[in-house]
Scaffold this motif. Structure first.
Motif, PDB file in Angstrom:
ATOM      1  N   SER A  16       0.855  -1.187   0.000  1.00 40.67           N
ATOM      2  CA  SER A  16       0.000   0.000   0.000  1.00 40.67           C
ATOM      3  C   SER A  16       0.883   1.227   0.000  1.00 40.67           C
ATOM      4  O   SER A  16       1.938   1.247   0.647  1.00 40.67           O
ATOM      5  CB  SER A  16      -0.867   0.043   1.255  1.00 40.67           C
ATOM      6  OG  SER A  16      -1.718  -1.065   1.326  1.00 40.67           O
ATOM      7  N   GLN A  17       0.435   2.250  -0.711  1.00 47.35           N
ATOM      8  CA  GLN A  17       1.153   3.517  -0.669  1.00 47.35           C
ATOM      9  C   GLN A  17       0.801   4.212   0.635  1.00 47.35           C
ATOM     10  O   GLN A  17      -0.356   4.207   1.066  1.00 47.35           O
ATOM     11  CB  GLN A  17       0.769   4.393  -1.860  1.00 47.35           C
ATOM     12  CG  GLN A  17       1.576   5.671  -1.938  1.00 47.35           C
ATOM     13  CD  GLN A  17       1.324   6.435  -3.223  1.00 47.35           C
ATOM     14  OE1 GLN A  17       0.355   6.179  -3.919  1.00 47.35           O
ATOM     15  NE2 GLN A  17       2.185   7.370  -3.528  1.00 47.35           N
ATOM     16  N   CYS A  44       6.336   6.377   0.467  1.00 45.82           N
ATOM     17  CA  CYS A  44       6.622   5.101   1.120  1.00 45.82           C
ATOM     18  C   CYS A  44       5.615   4.022   0.750  1.00 45.82           C
ATOM     19  O   CYS A  44       4.412   4.266   0.740  1.00 45.82           O
ATOM     20  CB  CYS A  44       6.604   5.283   2.640  1.00 45.82           C
ATOM     21  SG  CYS A  44       7.878   6.403   3.239  1.00 45.82           S
ATOM     22  N   ALA A  45       6.142   2.843   0.474  1.00 41.87           N
ATOM     23  CA  ALA A  45       5.296   1.663   0.262  1.00 41.87           C
ATOM     24  C   ALA A  45       5.349   0.835   1.539  1.00 41.87           C
ATOM     25  O   ALA A  45       6.416   0.693   2.157  1.00 41.87           O
ATOM     26  CB  ALA A  45       5.799   0.847  -0.926  1.00 41.87           C
ATOM     27  N   PHE A  64      10.526   5.537  -1.820  1.00 38.60           N
ATOM     28  CA  PHE A  64      10.876   5.917  -3.175  1.00 38.60           C
ATOM     29  C   PHE A  64      11.238   7.395  -3.236  1.00 38.60           C
ATOM     30  O   PHE A  64      11.046   8.141  -2.279  1.00 38.60           O
ATOM     31  CB  PHE A  64       9.704   5.598  -4.115  1.00 38.60           C
ATOM     32  CG  PHE A  64       9.451   4.119  -4.241  1.00 38.60           C
ATOM     33  CD1 PHE A  64      10.071   3.376  -5.227  1.00 38.60           C
ATOM     34  CD2 PHE A  64       8.611   3.462  -3.353  1.00 38.60           C
ATOM     35  CE1 PHE A  64       9.861   2.008  -5.349  1.00 38.60           C
ATOM     36  CE2 PHE A  64       8.381   2.095  -3.464  1.00 38.60           C
ATOM     37  CZ  PHE A  64       9.015   1.371  -4.456  1.00 38.60           C
ATOM     38  N   ASP A  65      11.750   7.813  -4.392  1.00 40.41           N
ATOM     39  CA  ASP A  65      12.170   9.200  -4.561  1.00 40.41           C
ATOM     40  C   ASP A  65      11.000  10.163  -4.735  1.00 40.41           C
ATOM     41  O   ASP A  65      11.149  11.358  -4.483  1.00 40.41           O
ATOM     42  CB  ASP A  65      13.114   9.323  -5.764  1.00 40.41           C
ATOM     43  CG  ASP A  65      14.454   8.640  -5.509  1.00 40.41           C
ATOM     44  OD1 ASP A  65      14.878   8.567  -4.338  1.00 40.41           O
ATOM     45  OD2 ASP A  65      15.071   8.168  -6.488  1.00 40.41           O
ATOM     46  N   SER A  66       9.844   9.638  -5.172  1.00 39.97           N
ATOM     47  CA  SER A  66       8.681  10.507  -5.363  1.00 39.97           C
ATOM     48  C   SER A  66       7.404   9.711  -5.098  1.00 39.97           C
ATOM     49  O   SER A  66       7.401   8.476  -5.144  1.00 39.97           O
ATOM     50  CB  SER A  66       8.642  11.054  -6.792  1.00 39.97           C
ATOM     51  OG  SER A  66       8.361  10.013  -7.711  1.00 39.97           O
ATOM     52  N   ALA A  67       6.335  10.441  -4.875  1.00 41.05           N
ATOM     53  CA  ALA A  67       5.031   9.810  -4.669  1.00 41.05           C
ATOM     54  C   ALA A  67       4.585   9.095  -5.945  1.00 41.05           C
ATOM     55  O   ALA A  67       3.996   8.016  -5.878  1.00 41.05           O
ATOM     56  CB  ALA A  67       3.999  10.861  -4.262  1.00 41.05           C
ATOM     57  N   VAL A  74       3.881   0.374  -6.486  1.00 39.66           N
ATOM     58  CA  VAL A  74       2.835  -0.342  -5.740  1.00 39.66           C
ATOM     59  C   VAL A  74       1.852  -0.988  -6.709  1.00 39.66           C
ATOM     60  O   VAL A  74       1.508  -2.165  -6.574  1.00 39.66           O
ATOM     61  CB  VAL A  74       2.119   0.608  -4.748  1.00 39.66           C
ATOM     62  CG1 VAL A  74       0.844  -0.015  -4.207  1.00 39.66           C
ATOM     63  CG2 VAL A  74       3.054   0.986  -3.605  1.00 39.66           C
ATOM     64  N   ASN A  75       1.411  -0.221  -7.700  1.00 40.09           N
ATOM     65  CA  ASN A  75       0.453  -0.757  -8.674  1.00 40.09           C
ATOM     66  C   ASN A  75       1.047  -1.917  -9.463  1.00 40.09           C
ATOM     67  O   ASN A  75       0.386  -2.943  -9.653  1.00 40.09           O
ATOM     68  CB  ASN A  75      -0.023   0.345  -9.621  1.00 40.09           C
ATOM     69  CG  ASN A  75      -0.931   1.339  -8.938  1.00 40.09           C
ATOM     70  OD1 ASN A  75      -1.605   1.014  -7.963  1.00 40.09           O
ATOM     71  ND2 ASN A  75      -0.955   2.560  -9.437  1.00 40.09           N
TER      72      ASN A  75
END
Length: 87
Positions: A16-17, A44-45, A64-67, A74-75
């Protein structure tokens, strides 16, 4: 990156994000704090991120470096996991 990389450890579970959940604590935060924490959370995941326990059981998979990069990862992970489990 100083954060742990647990992608292999959690390869067999749904990710999940991260997001800020509304809790007694977060309702007390200022708008600025909410926005700052939200920017970090969205990068973050997590594995085992549940609303019913207000995210207490969540475990960091990777930051990760970006959302956007996090959402994509995640997807892709969840799609690949679903395909693997359906075989």
């Amino acid at each position: 990156m100083s954060e742990p990389d647990n992608r292999l450890k959690f390869k067999d579970v749904i990710w999940s994000q991260g997001r800020v959940l509304e809790t007694r604590t977060t309702r007390l935060w200022s708008k600025q704090t909410l926005e700052q924490v939200s920017r970090i959370e969205r990068r973050c995941a997590f594995a085992h991120f549940y609303f019913h326990d207000e995210g207490r059981s969540r475990e960091l998979v990777y930051q990760f470096d970006s959302a956007e990069e996090c959402a994509k990862a995640v997807n892709e992970h969840n799609k690949a996991l679903a395909e693997a489990l359906s075989k």
